[in-house]
Design an enzyme around this catalytic site. Sequence first.
Site, PDB file in Angstrom:
ATOM      1  N   THR A  60      93.949 -14.133  56.480  1.00  0.00           N
ATOM      2  CA  THR A  60      95.169 -14.667  56.821  1.00  0.00           C
ATOM      3  C   THR A  60      95.861 -13.838  57.685  1.00  0.00           C
ATOM      4  O   THR A  60      95.702 -12.615  57.869  1.00  0.00           O
ATOM      5  CB  THR A  60      96.782 -15.125  55.541  1.00  0.00           C
ATOM      6  N   TYR A 104      87.464  -6.066  43.324  1.00  0.00           N
ATOM      7  CA  TYR A 104      88.277  -7.268  43.949  1.00  0.00           C
ATOM      8  C   TYR A 104      87.925  -8.460  43.547  1.00  0.00           C
ATOM      9  O   TYR A 104      88.802  -9.050  43.465  1.00  0.00           O
ATOM     10  CB  TYR A 104      88.612  -6.716  45.889  1.00  0.00           C
ATOM     11  N   GLY A 130     104.584  -5.844  50.835  1.00  0.00           N
ATOM     12  CA  GLY A 130     103.243  -5.822  52.270  1.00  0.00           C
ATOM     13  C   GLY A 130     103.924  -7.510  53.242  1.00  0.00           C
ATOM     14  O   GLY A 130     104.812  -7.748  53.469  1.00  0.00           O
TER      15      GLY A 130
END
Length: 318
Positions: free
Chosen positions: A173, A143, A10
């Site tokens: 980020t 989540y 990822g």
Amino acid sequence: MRALVAGGAGFLGAHLCDRLLQKGYHVTAVDNLSTGFLENIASLENHNNFQFIRHDICSSLHLEVDEIYNLACPASPVHYQSDPLQTLRTNIMGSMNLLELAKENGAKIMQASTSEVYGDPLVHPQKELYWGNVNPMGQRSCYDEGKRCAETFFYEYHKQKNVDIRVVRVFNTYGPKMHPNDGRVISNFIIQALRNAPLTVYGKGLQTRSFCYVDDLIRGIMAFNDLQETCDFPVNLGNPEEFTVLELAQFIIELTNSRSKIVFCPLPQDDPQKRRPDISLAKKILGWQPIVPLKEGLLRTISYFDTELSYAQPNVVV
Ligand code: NAD
Ligand code: UDP
């Protein structure tokens, strides 16, 4: 040292693998490639100290390892909401499997938690001691609640089984290796701007976020990992400079010299209105703070996407 990076193909995982290899680690990246891509780790493939295993952390795994970094979980709202049960399984069963692996090996283990544990925060900026304001049955809950439960697993494995843990709460980020179809705001806006297409601002764009450049974040993760004593508490890592989404859109149009206009689209359910990390704990115990200003980080990311798009991917939809 042997490190296992779950979610290693990822965006953040690939940067972390790279950094660990530079530090002399033997690195095993584990990933089910649900939102990650082998292209992200293509440059590492021929490294003698690197191996990739395609594996879903919802199933147990057994290998010899000294450090584990759990970054496996889709991070983009579009992705984690596309299969909420899988998001929950990844956070709960996946975290438990990696904690078991840490226990078996006596390994140190880090959890990439998130600012989403604070939900739509009523306290601003967010300190680690804030309990958060999370909707347990909204579209973000798979989540948010998954990550909260994962944190609890970490604290309990530390308390009851003496596992050496680190829990880092990552705030938004961005940077190279984000996928163009990722759906997050910075990748969407940059690609739209590079194509002179309208920038899709959700709501009035007055919601705020604080954006951390990936190199700063990875440096923070490494500093936290290097801390000698085990930590039974979370640490925020993010950039405390706060912008509205509308300001971000205007800034990206300016930096790309784009002819794009802004269009306003419906605000997704439970979209947090404000987010900014209080990083005083990270500053105090790690001596860490971000150093890459938004302009510089965006320019590097724009340059990355510019190159990616020049390989013509007509299927990139944002
Ligand atoms: P990403 O989607 O690019 O990477 C996640 C990786 O995990 C992907 O390669 C995906 O294929 C893999 N994965 C997902 N489920 C898996 C499973 N069950 N088994 C094995 N692999 C699996 O996202 P990212 O931005 O790199 O985020 C990495 C971690 O950091 C995530 O845990 C995320 O929650 C956390 N985080 C990221 C941000 C951010 O702004 N990037 C913010 C907060 C938290
Ligand atoms: N957003 C937006 N346009 C987009 C994508 C996102 O206005 O094309 C907004 C979104 O509503 C949120 C913020 O940008 O307020 C950050 O979204 P992102 O998906 O990057 O991450 P989040 O912080 O919501 O998890």
